[in-house]
Design a protein around this motif. Structure first.
Motif, mmCIF file in Angstrom:
data_model
loop_
_atom_site.group_PDB
_atom_site.id
_atom_site.type_symbol
_atom_site.label_atom_id
_atom_site.label_comp_id
_atom_site.label_asym_id
_atom_site.label_seq_id
_atom_site.Cartn_x
_atom_site.Cartn_y
_atom_site.Cartn_z
ATOM 1 N N UNK A 1 0.896 -1.183 0.017
ATOM 2 C CA UNK A 1 0.072 -0.143 0.038
ATOM 3 C C UNK A 1 0.981 1.156 -0.061
ATOM 4 N N UNK A 2 0.387 2.603 -0.357
ATOM 5 C CA UNK A 2 0.986 3.607 -0.454
ATOM 6 C C UNK A 2 1.953 4.033 1.083
ATOM 7 N N UNK A 3 1.172 3.662 2.011
ATOM 8 C CA UNK A 3 1.828 4.095 3.301
ATOM 9 C C UNK A 3 3.049 3.153 3.596
ATOM 10 N N UNK A 4 3.115 1.993 3.110
ATOM 11 C CA UNK A 4 4.258 1.282 3.308
ATOM 12 C C UNK A 4 5.409 1.634 2.221
ATOM 13 N N UNK A 5 4.869 1.918 1.087
ATOM 14 C CA UNK A 5 5.803 2.257 0.052
ATOM 15 C C UNK A 5 6.608 3.650 0.486
ATOM 16 N N UNK A 6 5.721 4.631 1.198
ATOM 17 C CA UNK A 6 6.398 5.990 1.843
ATOM 18 C C UNK A 6 7.303 5.614 2.822
ATOM 19 N N UNK A 7 6.834 4.659 3.604
ATOM 20 C CA UNK A 7 7.961 4.393 4.701
ATOM 21 C C UNK A 7 9.297 3.701 4.143
ATOM 22 N N UNK A 8 9.209 2.838 3.310
ATOM 23 C CA UNK A 8 10.177 2.358 2.463
ATOM 24 C C UNK A 8 11.131 3.414 1.816
ATOM 25 N N UNK A 9 10.403 4.551 1.359
ATOM 26 C CA UNK A 9 11.241 5.543 0.698
ATOM 27 C C UNK A 9 11.938 6.234 1.871
ATOM 28 N N UNK A 10 11.096 6.822 3.118
ATOM 29 C CA UNK A 10 12.056 7.321 4.084
ATOM 30 C C UNK A 10 13.226 6.464 4.775
ATOM 31 N N UNK A 11 13.021 5.260 4.842
ATOM 32 C CA UNK A 11 14.226 4.261 5.040
ATOM 33 C C UNK A 11 15.380 4.519 4.278
ATOM 34 N N UNK A 12 14.958 4.236 2.896
ATOM 35 C CA UNK A 12 16.000 4.457 1.670
ATOM 36 C C UNK A 12 16.691 5.747 1.884
#
Length: 168
Positions: A138-149
């Motif tokens: 979902x978009x929230x998971x992908x946003x969290x992955x981007x912040x982590x990256x």
């Protein structure tokens, strides 16, 4: 995705690795590095022209693998867009570094951090986003992955640059 998923994941993982290796080949050229992983760099061993062509070929092969991964059309489009944007951002960050090298004074820390965010973090983000797209995150998971990256990319580059400063 069913039975298609493992094969799509394998192809996309190889594509990500091809993108990464291409960025290293080009980075070695731009940095004038003689060695990588304890061996002579590609451009030192086989010449600049061969190394540039090999790096470009790896990028093209990465996109070919994504296109032929067997994922849903929407996923292929999204992965292609993510890879292209990551590649673009990485190149812009690397370009910033090349321009900063021409400066006669050190760049401010904030400038360096932002440059690292652009030149290194995209490699992490592309890898994580590709898996997330295939998994239907979902978009929230992908946003969290981007912040982590972003955080891990900056941290990695700081550690790598500090390692380059060590004697011997």
């Amino acid at each position: 995705p069913g039975a298609v998923f493992p094969e799509a994941l394998r192809r996309v993982a190889v594509a990500v690795e091809f993108f990464h290796k291409a960025s290293l080949v080009h980075d070695d050229i731009e940095d004038g590095d003689d060695t990588r992983y304890g061996s002579q760099t590609l451009h030192r061993r086989h010449g600049l022209e061969v190394a540039l062509n090999a790096g470009d070929l790896l990028i093209g092969e990465g996109y070919r693998l994504i296109a032929g991964a067997g994922a849903a059309d929407a996923q292929v489009r999204e992965m292609t867009a993510v890879a292209a944007e990551g590649h673009r951002t990485l190149c812009l960050g690397q370009g910033e570094e090349l321009l900063l090298r021409r400066e006669s004074r050190p760049a401010p820390v904030a400038t360096m951090i932002e440059m690292f965010r652009r030149k290194t973090a995209p490699a992490f983000d592309v890898a994580l986003q590709m898996g997330a797209i295939l998994a239907g995150a979902d978009p929230a998971t992908r946003a969290a992955l981007s912040k982590f990256s972003s955080a891990i990319g900056v941290a990695y580059q700081v550690a790598d640059d500090l390692e380059d400063c060590r004697p011997g």
